[in-house]
Design a protein around this motif. Structure first.
Motif, mmCIF file in Angstrom:
data_model
loop_
_atom_site.group_PDB
_atom_site.id
_atom_site.type_symbol
_atom_site.label_atom_id
_atom_site.label_comp_id
_atom_site.label_asym_id
_atom_site.label_seq_id
_atom_site.Cartn_x
_atom_site.Cartn_y
_atom_site.Cartn_z
ATOM 1 N N LYS A 150 0.365 10.743 2.987
ATOM 2 C CA LYS A 150 1.380 10.447 4.001
ATOM 3 C C LYS A 150 0.884 9.382 4.983
ATOM 4 N N LEU A 151 -0.348 9.532 5.459
ATOM 5 C CA LEU A 151 -0.870 8.575 6.439
ATOM 6 C C LEU A 151 -1.111 7.206 5.813
ATOM 7 N N LEU A 152 -1.562 7.186 4.562
ATOM 8 C CA LEU A 152 -1.744 5.898 3.881
ATOM 9 C C LEU A 152 -0.405 5.202 3.667
ATOM 10 N N ALA A 153 0.635 5.987 3.357
ATOM 11 C CA ALA A 153 1.965 5.403 3.177
ATOM 12 C C ALA A 153 2.511 4.832 4.478
ATOM 13 N N GLY A 210 0.706 3.326 6.611
ATOM 14 C CA GLY A 210 -0.091 2.166 6.978
ATOM 15 C C GLY A 210 -1.372 2.486 7.701
ATOM 16 N N HIS A 211 -1.730 3.767 7.805
ATOM 17 C CA HIS A 211 -2.982 4.137 8.465
ATOM 18 C C HIS A 211 -4.134 3.944 7.485
ATOM 19 N N VAL A 212 -5.090 3.130 7.879
ATOM 20 C CA VAL A 212 -6.272 2.883 7.049
ATOM 21 C C VAL A 212 -7.499 3.374 7.806
ATOM 22 N N GLN A 213 -8.262 4.205 7.176
ATOM 23 C CA GLN A 213 -9.441 4.778 7.832
ATOM 24 C C GLN A 213 -10.608 3.815 7.752
ATOM 25 N N ASP A 214 -11.247 3.587 8.894
ATOM 26 C CA ASP A 214 -12.453 2.757 8.948
ATOM 27 C C ASP A 214 -13.652 3.658 8.659
#
Length: 395
Positions: free
Chosen positions: A281-284, A286-290
């Motif tokens: 859900k978060l990747l969809a 646009g959240h990208v984890q550093d």
């Protein structure tokens, strides 16, 4: 932590899915020994025929159970209307949307500033009722489980197992398991680890061997010939006892759901299923984890990595030390060989000098040997000179 958890209590949400007339209501009421749902008619089916295009309804009933000071908030979610339409191609969609909406609600609560009061209504287990055809899984069964097995703990059960003979039940179970494995469907199975005692390991093996559970439900009590009242179904040829493990798998299903594996079902929902959905859900969105900032840390994996790096470092040091030692030995051997050659060369040189002196003395003796008193003092003088040279050589 344990005391706080016991004080707050636990939530457990159970969803039941299956066509009308398979005894879902009867089984749920038997499972909890109470009237969770009211019977619609004699065989437990929903009243009224299914109309073409009728939608799947989602109905939830909750109850608070307190046992030994532990609070349990139990919710049972029913899905009337599933499989009752003429076209059941997308019958699974409303149920999947309901499960994902519960995930979304929990995710929204996690992202709030104040997270002290989070309500967890995620579905922890889904009991799917398989029609006892005696053949294999139908297309609606396969499609439903393929669509939902990544979102919920699937527990398939064969409904109305009393309509099949024991041999037919075993053959039907084998076909169902073969279809599940062929289509890559993941169902919940008890798993043992190194910390489980032998009794727990044995119980897990027994429960796993009975899946999919062939169950029979009944809210009626029947008096046996020995005078004991039991939950059973009365037939002209005899009784089918609900809680008799030789007749069906109801006891194993109840044991797994409500006693031994309730916490495991909750953990699987939270750690595996919800986390997978949350990541997608978060990747969809646009959240990208550093990963350089938010690095996931697993102590066990970190320990194994440290041990691997230490072993590699020690191996490198051993290799370097062996190379240095070999080089030192080679240099020492080279120096010793050079010294030996020098000593041998000096020895040969001195031997040559002495040999020359000896020949000279022999010649002189030959020439002066006839003169009385002359040769002897000369020989003594030569011998004294030779001794002095030897002394100087050693000192």
């Amino acid at each position: 932590v344990h005391r706080r958890s016991v004080k707050r209590g636990f939530n457990f949400t159970l969803m039941v899915v299956g066509e009308s007339g398979l005894g879902k209501t009867t089984l749920i009421n038997t499972l909890f020994e109470s009237k969770v749902y009211a019977q619609k008619d004699e065989d437990g089916a929903r009243s009224g025929p299914a109309t073409p295009g009728s939608a799947v309804d989602i109905a939830s009933v909750s109850a608070d159970i307190v046992e030994n000071g532990v609070k349990l908030r139990l919710s049972v979610v029913d899905t009337p209307g599933f499989g009752d339409a003429v076209n059941n191609e997308d019958a699974w969609r409303p149920i999947l949307e309901n499960i994902e909406s519960r995930f979304d609600a929990f995710l929204a609560q996690e992202n709030r500033v104040n997270r002290s009061k989070i309500v967890d209504n995620r579905v922890n287990a889904l009991v799917y009722f398989i029609k006892p055809t005696g053949h294999s899984l139908r297309a609606i069964d396969i499609e439903f489980m393929k669509q939902l097995h990544t979102r919920v703990n699937l527990i398939p059960v064969i409904a109305r197992a009393d309509t099949l003979t024991p041999r037919e039940v075993e053959q039907f179970k084998a076909r169902v398991l073969a279809d599940i494995n062929y289509h890559g469907i993941h169902v919940f199975k008890p798993v043992s680890d190194a910390f489980d005692d032998p009794e727990t390991v044995a119980d897990n093996k027994v429960i796993a061997a009975k899946m999919p559970f062939a169950v029979v439900g009944s809210e009626s009590f029947v008096t046996r010939a020995d005078g004991l009242r039991v939950r059973a179904r009365q037939y002209p040829w005899g009784l089918i006892e609900v809680e008799n493990e030789q007749h069906n798998d109801f006891v194993a299903l109840r044991q797994m759901l409500l006693r031994t594996h309730m916490e495991e079902l909750r953990d699987e929902t939270d750690v595996a299923l919800y986390e997978s959905y949350r990541t997608q859900k978060l990747l969809a969105l646009g959240h990208v984890q550093d990963n350089s900032v938010f690095r996931e840390f697993n102590p066990r994996l970190q320990q194994e990595e440290d041990e691997r790096l230490h072993a590699a470092k020690m191996h490198k040091l051993e290799t370097e030390m062996a190379a240095v030692f070999k080089q030192k030995v080679s240099e020492k051997e080279s120096k010793l060989k050079q010294s030996e050659e020098e000593l041998h060369s000096r020895h040969q040189q001195m031997k040559s000098v002495l040999e020359k002196q000896r020949r000279d003395l022999e010649e002189r003796r030959g020439r002066f040997g006839d003169v009385p008193g002359f040769a002897e003092p000369q020989l003594q003088q030569q011998r004294m000179a030779s001794k002095d040279k030897k002394k100087n050589r050693f000192f």
